[in-house]
Enzyme design. Structure first.
Site, short mmCIF file in Angstrom:
data_model
loop_
_atom_site.label_atom_id
_atom_site.label_comp_id
_atom_site.label_asym_id
_atom_site.label_seq_id
_atom_site.Cartn_x
_atom_site.Cartn_y
_atom_site.Cartn_z
N GLU A 1 0.94 -1.26 0.09
CA GLU A 1 -0.03 0.00 -0.02
C GLU A 1 0.96 1.40 0.14
O GLU A 1 2.07 1.03 0.30
CB GLU A 1 -0.95 0.00 1.38
CG GLU A 1 -1.60 -1.26 1.25
CD GLU A 1 -2.59 -1.43 2.63
OE1 GLU A 1 -2.44 -0.50 3.43
OE2 GLU A 1 -3.28 -2.31 2.56
N SER B 1 7.32 -3.24 3.26
CA SER B 1 8.13 -4.29 4.21
C SER B 1 7.03 -4.84 5.38
O SER B 1 6.95 -5.79 5.50
CB SER B 1 9.39 -3.86 4.72
OG SER B 1 10.17 -3.35 3.65
N THR C 1 2.22 -5.63 -9.68
CA THR C 1 2.67 -6.23 -11.10
C THR C 1 1.43 -6.85 -11.69
O THR C 1 0.63 -7.50 -11.01
CB THR C 1 3.84 -7.43 -10.78
OG1 THR C 1 4.74 -6.73 -9.96
CG2 THR C 1 4.21 -8.02 -12.07
N GLN D 1 8.62 -19.64 -2.09
CA GLN D 1 8.73 -19.84 -3.67
C GLN D 1 8.79 -18.58 -4.68
O GLN D 1 9.47 -18.44 -5.59
CB GLN D 1 7.41 -20.54 -3.99
CG GLN D 1 7.26 -20.91 -5.57
CD GLN D 1 6.25 -22.01 -5.81
OE1 GLN D 1 6.15 -23.07 -5.42
NE2 GLN D 1 5.45 -21.86 -6.96
N GLU D 2 8.20 -17.49 -4.10
CA GLU D 2 8.14 -16.35 -4.92
C GLU D 2 9.79 -15.82 -4.81
O GLU D 2 10.20 -15.14 -5.78
CB GLU D 2 7.39 -15.31 -3.94
CG GLU D 2 7.66 -13.74 -4.60
CD GLU D 2 6.62 -12.65 -4.08
OE1 GLU D 2 5.83 -13.13 -3.28
OE2 GLU D 2 6.69 -11.68 -4.39
N GLN E 1 29.80 -1.60 -18.07
CA GLN E 1 31.22 -0.93 -18.23
C GLN E 1 31.98 -1.25 -19.30
O GLN E 1 32.39 -0.45 -19.99
CB GLN E 1 31.76 -1.15 -16.82
CG GLN E 1 33.20 -0.22 -16.97
CD GLN E 1 32.89 1.22 -16.64
OE1 GLN E 1 31.68 1.55 -16.20
NE2 GLN E 1 34.09 1.90 -16.75
N GLY F 1 31.32 0.18 -22.69
CA GLY F 1 31.72 1.51 -22.92
C GLY F 1 30.43 2.36 -23.26
O GLY F 1 29.37 2.24 -22.47
C1 LIG Z 1 8.19 -2.76 -10.04
C2 LIG Z 1 7.62 -3.22 -8.77
C3 LIG Z 1 6.84 -4.21 -8.75
C4 LIG Z 1 6.38 -4.67 -7.37
N1 LIG Z 1 5.23 -5.78 -7.76
C5 LIG Z 1 4.46 -5.97 -6.42
C6 LIG Z 1 3.46 -6.70 -6.40
O1 LIG Z 1 2.93 -7.52 -7.62
N2 LIG Z 1 2.39 -6.97 -5.42
C7 LIG Z 1 2.82 -6.36 -4.17
O2 LIG Z 1 2.11 -6.33 -3.12
N3 LIG Z 1 3.94 -5.64 -3.98
C8 LIG Z 1 4.75 -4.97 -5.08
N4 LIG Z 1 5.99 -4.42 -5.14
C9 LIG Z 1 6.13 -3.73 -4.00
C10 LIG Z 1 7.55 -4.21 -3.04
O3 LIG Z 1 7.23 -5.47 -2.67
C11 LIG Z 1 7.74 -3.39 -2.21
O4 LIG Z 1 8.25 -2.02 -2.82
C12 LIG Z 1 8.94 -3.84 -1.04
O5 LIG Z 1 8.26 -4.90 -0.45
C13 LIG Z 1 9.17 -2.49 -0.39
O6 LIG Z 1 8.34 -2.08 0.56
P1 LIG Z 1 8.17 -0.45 0.31
O7 LIG Z 1 8.40 -0.05 -1.06
O8 LIG Z 1 6.90 0.16 1.09
O9 LIG Z 1 9.62 0.05 1.14
P2 LIG Z 1 9.68 0.27 2.81
O10 LIG Z 1 8.94 -0.78 3.58
O11 LIG Z 1 9.31 1.46 3.10
O12 LIG Z 1 11.34 0.49 3.00
C14 LIG Z 1 12.21 1.24 2.82
C15 LIG Z 1 13.41 1.00 2.91
O13 LIG Z 1 13.48 0.56 4.51
C16 LIG Z 1 14.02 -0.54 4.71
N5 LIG Z 1 13.55 -1.15 5.60
C17 LIG Z 1 12.30 -1.27 6.08
N6 LIG Z 1 12.23 -2.23 7.20
C18 LIG Z 1 13.35 -2.60 7.46
C19 LIG Z 1 13.77 -3.38 8.62
N7 LIG Z 1 13.03 -4.07 9.40
N8 LIG Z 1 15.11 -3.36 8.82
C20 LIG Z 1 16.04 -2.79 7.80
N9 LIG Z 1 15.47 -2.06 6.70
C21 LIG Z 1 14.35 -2.34 6.63
C22 LIG Z 1 13.76 -1.20 3.32
O14 LIG Z 1 14.61 -2.37 3.03
C23 LIG Z 1 13.92 -0.26 2.32
O15 LIG Z 1 15.43 -0.21 1.94
C24 LIG Z 1 6.35 -4.05 -6.33
C25 LIG Z 1 7.50 -3.08 -6.28
C26 LIG Z 1 8.03 -2.50 -7.45
C27 LIG Z 1 9.12 -1.58 -7.57
#
Ligand SMILES: Cc1cc2nc3c(=O)[nH]c(=O)nc-3n(C[C@H](O)[C@H](O)[C@H](O)COP(=O)(O)OP(=O)(O)OC[C@H]3O[C@@H](n4cnc5c(N)ncnc54)[C@H](O)[C@@H]3O)c2cc1C
Length: 385
Positions: free
Chosen positions: A133, A138, A164, A247-248, A342, A345
């Site tokens: 959302e 995460s 996706t 699996q994902e 790289q 070039g």
């Molecule tokens: C092209 C693309 C396709 C996607 N497809 C899907 C999909 O089909 N379905 C779906 O549901 N989602 C999808 N996603 C979402 C994706 O799974 C999330 O972007 C990802 O899980 C990270 O969540 P966030 O972007 O909210 O980052 P955040 O959770 O806000 O994290 C931001 C940063 O903080 C770090 N962080 C967060 N918590 C911790 C912790 N406990 N310890 C250390 N570091 C932490 C993260 O590693 C990251 O570097 C997609 C994303 C992209 C870009």
């Protein structure tokens, strides 16, 4: 090293998928390039993939599938999509086969199976999974999309993002909150279908790579979801998500290694042909060392992935095994794409060269499917830390 993972039947499947890719995806008239510009794969390509037997192979024969539970066939699809340089087409298919299908196979009632599985096999029903959302990614336990009981169904309100197959999807496995008082046990999975009133798609998001993949925002405004669209039991959604993520993650890691192998093979070809100072650029010691290092790392990664695939088919792949595969192989993919670029070039920076697109496509694999920091958390916790 000689790979021992596959049998003749997988190689036959590989040959037929290669033919499908060259006819239907790469296309003489640059079809894939057009999809990259348009940001989406046409829906009828899924139907053709289904017709060729490349979708949802595990579905039992009585629902139209091949009834083969063997992840090696799934691996072939991810690998060959990378080899053909059409990874963002492959992503939509591997999401459908490797990531969404298990939920339908494991948690559907008989009535749901009859309703959905034949279309998932034929490609008439494209699938997606919506967890993320705008406010959470995460930390899934914090998800806010609300499903309130209404008669024997639910009324769903909320927003999902980065989904996706978000534009193409007909069936969206949606993680919703059915109980606000329970962070984990308050999450359930419902299938939201194309055409349900109050279900709107937002933008097809502009990304730095994976350009043929439709990644979208989804909006739910008082969507009435009948009880027969609940997957499994209410309150079990978080557990289902956690148990399907290995699996994902293996699927992402396997495609990452295939992408790295592909980038390396393009670069070896280029390093032999391109000359500077009267010699092939590959013959400079710095280039040879780079390529030798990458060859070593890719081959070691390949061996681990093949072992993980065997473990998955034997129901032995642990969340930690999959997390290790995911973080290490996707970082390797990024490293390989960068170092190979790289060696090209200035040409490496030009989008007409596949290595440039592979570099951009690679960046997201360290983020989706659980970020690599989260992977290390999973592994770290298993060490008792
Ligand atoms: C092209 C693309 C396709 C996607 N497809 C899907 C999909 O089909 N379905 C779906 O549901 N989602 C999808 N996603 C979402 C994706 O799974 C999330 O972007 C990802 O899980 C990270 O969540 P966030 O972007 O909210 O980052 P955040 O959770 O806000 O994290 C931001 C940063 O903080 C770090 N962080 C967060 N918590 C911790 C912790 N406990 N310890 C250390 N570091 C932490 C993260 O590693 C990251 O570097 C997609 C994303 C992209 C870009």
């Amino acid at each position: 090293m000689r790979r021992t993972l596959f049998d003749d039947v997988h190689e036959e499947f590989r040959a037929s998928f290669q033919t499908f890719l060259s006819r239907e995806v790469v296309g003489e008239e640059g079809r894939y390039g057009q999809w990259e510009r348009e940001g989406i794969v046409p829906r009828d390509v899924y139907a053709r993939a289904g017709g060729g037997g490349f979708l949802a192979m595990e579905v039992p024969e009585r629902y139209g599938g091949a009834g083969v539970k063997d992840f090696r066939f799934n691996l072939v699809i991810g690998e060959e999509s990378q080899r053909a340089g059409v990874g963002s087409f492959g992503l939509g298919v591997t999401l459908h086969n490797d990531i969404c299908l298990p939920y339908f196979l494991r948690y559907c009632t008989e009535q749901q199976r009859e309703r959905w599985l034949p279309g998932i096999v034929s490609g008439e029903l494209i699938t997606a999974i919506a967890m993320t959302e705008p406010g959470i990614g995460s930390d899934l336990a914090g998800l806010a999309t609300r499903a309130r009981r209404d008669g024997d169904g639910y009324v769903v309100d909320g927003t999902k993002t980065f989904i996706t197959n978000g534009i193409n999807a007909d069936l969206v496995i949606t993680a919703v909150r059915t109980d606000p008082s329970e962070p984990h046990r308050g999450i359930s999975l419902v299938v939201i279908e194309r055409g349900m009133e109050g279900f709107e798609r937002g933008r097809n998001l502009e990304k730095i790579g994976q350009h043929a993949q439709d990644t979208a925002e989804l909006f739910f405004s008082a969507v009435h979801v009948p009880a027969e669209n609940l997957l499994g039991s209410e309150g079990e959604g978080f557990r289902y998500l956690v148990s399907n993520l290995p699996q994902e993650r293996l699927s992402i890691a396997a495609s990452a290694v295939a992408a790295a192998e592909t980038a390396l093979s393009w670069t070896l070809g280029y390093a032999r042909e391109r000359h500077a100072f009267g010699q092939p650029i590959g013959s400079f010691q710095s280039s040879r060392f780079t390529l030798a290092e990458l060859r070593t790392e890719v081959d070691i990664a390949r061996t681990y992935i093949d072992r993980c695939a065997q473990a998955l088919d034997a129901d032995e792949l642990t969340p930690e095994d999959a997390a290790m595969a995911k973080w290490w192989c996707t970082e390797l993919q990024g490293r390989v794409a960068d170092r190979c670029l790289q060696l090209f070039g200035g040409y490496g920076y030009m989008l007409e060269y596949p290595i440039a697109r592979a570099f951009a496509d690679a960046r997201v694999t360290r983020i989706y499917g659980g970020t690599n920091e989260i992977m290390k958390e999973i592994i770290g916790r298993s060490l008792g830390l």
